[in-house]
Design an enzyme around this catalytic site. Structure first.
Site, short mmCIF file in Angstrom:
data_model
loop_
_atom_site.label_atom_id
_atom_site.label_comp_id
_atom_site.label_asym_id
_atom_site.label_seq_id
_atom_site.Cartn_x
_atom_site.Cartn_y
_atom_site.Cartn_z
N LYS A 65 0.81 -1.22 0.00
CA LYS A 65 0.00 0.00 0.00
C LYS A 65 0.84 1.27 0.00
CE LYS A 65 -0.87 0.30 4.95
NZ LYS A 65 -1.87 0.15 6.01
N ARG A 66 2.11 1.12 0.29
CA ARG A 66 2.99 2.28 0.20
C ARG A 66 3.12 2.75 -1.25
NH1 ARG A 66 2.38 3.86 4.01
NH2 ARG A 66 2.95 3.20 6.09
#
Length: 502
Positions: free
Chosen positions: A262-263
């Site tokens: 998700k980064r």
RNA sequence: GUCCCCUUCGUCUAGAGGCCUAGGACACCUGGUUUUCAUCCAGGCAACAGGGGUUCGAAACCCCUAGGGGACGCCA
């Protein structure tokens, strides 16, 4: 190519075992899809089990979101929470007594041992091993205690964990049904903790016990588990249980080929829902990650996938989750599968559902003179990515660096919120503003621009609340990108500074 | 660092030794349809990581190298 004839007796049972510790992940849906297709293709069952043995991180909210997301995608389970079968309960937190009796069996058989080492010792051990460039792992210190010594420590109230005993030499050979034989030397396998000091089992232990008791016949999971398969196999053999078949699927990747995270990418199923993707398109897209229809047809329903599925045709290179192709597929579904009426219904439910409109109206009402003003100031509530330009962020009191910090720190604050309500959002942002020693009006500028596309807009805190985290995150990220982005090095420094004052 | 896994167009993939001059799709480019644009249609660009074997024949089987990824938690 491997032989994949499946003996249809005993019944095929597969499972997905998510941990309710965060947003529902597309990777979970991906693995769920393949498990479900495989089971249903063979007339078997697809089981959902909640792996909530991490007490610190598991939340009810996350569990609910995961269940809702899987249902939204049409990945309904045959057995699991809300759908009890004969092998329940399906939440590991409700199965403690089962793990307790099973760990006692292992202790009695001398296949496991209590370990009294502190986290501190373990950390410095690991550090030392890293410094000496050795392989990291438990050194077996507590193996030397006699049963009596260990028992007296336990009755004296010393905190302890239970670890698995690993063979001193030789190697573990097992068959991954997609790759063929895999050999891993036992010296590479750590004396994994089976029961934590809080008395709860770790994944490795609970997972094996439950897979056995729930009669899971085929374990289809991510490639990240290959290296821990020997530990699992060892448990099966200690218990003298029949071993399921293992299939390790390739991992979904970011465009830079690293594991989807998700980064770097939107990974939350909720994001795709909030962006207005159709669930059947998303599932279809996941189905083409590592697999294809024999006919080559790229648009297919889950039912068609089940009918044509052959797990041997899974390709092993890690597929990049390419949003452009998802967009094309989703558009194809909208054009081909929705008649005007279906489009009208789905769109209005997506954009103007009662809950959302009720929240938006009070914000908009006070700022319009005619209904014709509404679309202009409210469109960002029903948009995806905003069209931003660096000049939109121009501000005489803040330089770009300060704006980047505001955006990044705000995002970190919002992501850390346990509860998504406007008070929490407001207080965490105000706290951050105070810590950064900024005037609120300056502090909010980059947020206004990122979230609404304009410095002049409805309350940004209300807007963030209504848009929810998935869209907020995407917009703040876009803001950061438009402002020139944050280099890796810079990000590290920022993280350090942020930790220092938050 | 140690171990494990992987490798076909930029991306998703087809490929089970001869059907491969490597097929399809996305993206991109060109043209057609469309009052614009999009859709739609037609066409184009573009890949077997490298090197050795095995074989009459290798994208496919074996070995080595390189590259990528993952694991190495009282997370899952």
């Amino acid at each position: 190519m491997l032989d994949t004839n499946i003996i249809s007796n005993p019944p095929v049972r597969t499972r997905i075992a998510p941990s309710p510790t965060g947003d529902p992940h597309v990777g979970t849906a991906y693995i769920a899809l393949f498990n479900r297709c495989f089971a249903h293709q063979h007339g078997g069952q697809f089981i959902l089990r909640i792996e909530d043995t991490d007490k610190k991180r598991s939340t009810e909210r996350s569990e609910k979101d995961i269940l809702d997301s899987l249902r939204w995608l049409g990945l309904q389970w045959d057995e699991g929470p809300g759908c009890e079968g004969e092998f329940g309960p399906y939440r590991q937190s409700e199965r403690s007594h089962i793990y307790k009796s099973h760990i006692n069996q292992l202790l009695a058989k001398d296949c496991a041992f209590p370990c009294f080492c502190t986290a501190g010792r373990l950390n410095s051990l690991r550090k030392e091993q890293m410094e000496q460039k050795q392989q990291t792992g438990y050194d077996g210190k507590c193996l030397s205690f006699t049963k009596e010594e260990a028992e007296s420590k336990i009755s004296a109230g010393e905190s302890y964990v239970i670890r698995i005993k690993i063979p001193a030499e030789g190697e573990c050979e097992f068959e991954d049904k997609l790759r063929g034989p895999v050999n891993i030397s036992w010296s590479q396998v750590d004396m994994q903790v089976l029961v934590k000091s809080d008395g709860l089992p770790t994944y490795h232990f609970a997972n094996v016990v439950d897979d056995h008791l729930m009669k899971i016949s085929h374990v289809i999971r991510g490639e990240e588990w290959i290296n821990s398969t020997p530990k699992h196999l060892l448990l099966y053999s200690y218990f003298d249980w029949e071993v399921p078949e293992f299939y390790h699927m390739p991992l979904l990747r970011n465009p830079d080929k690293s594991k989807l995270s998700k980064r770097k990418n939107p990974t939350s199923i909720g994001y795709y829902q909030a962006m207005g993707y159709l669930p059947q398109a998303l599932v279809n897209y996941l189905g083409m990650m590592g697999w294809s229809m024999p006919s080559g047809e790229e648009k297919f329903s889950q039912q068609e996938m089940i009918e044509n599925f052959n797990i041997a045709r899974v390709s092993l290179g890690g597929p990049i989750f390419d949003i452009e192709k998802l967009d094309w597929l989703n558009g194809k579904y909208i054009r081909e599968d929705l008649d005007d009426d279906a489009f009208r219904k789905l769109f209005s439910e997506w954009a103007f559902n009662d809950e959302k409109v009720r929240q938006i109206v009070p914000l908009i009402k006070q700022r319009v003179e005619r209904f014709s003003d509404v679309a202009k100031i409210g469109s960002f509530f029903v948009s995806g990515e905003l069209d931003l330009n660096v000049v939109d962020f121009a501000n005489k009191n803040l330089d770009t660096d300060a704006e980047l910090k505001i955006l990044q720190y705000s995002l970190w604050e919002l992501e850390a919120l346990k509860q998504w309500d406007r008070e929490a959002i407001e207080s965490c942002l105000l706290k951050l503003c105070a810590l950064m020693e900024l005037k609120i009006r300056d502090f909010l500028v980059p947020l206004f621009v990122s979230i609404s596309g304009n410095v002049v807009s409805t309350s940004v805190i209300e807007s963030i609340f209504i848009l929810k985290l998935d869209i907020t995150r995407a917009r703040i990220r876009k803001g950061i990108e438009v402002l020139g982005g944050i280099s890796k090095k810079r990000a590290k420094l920022m993280e350090k500074e942020y930790r220092a004052f938050s």
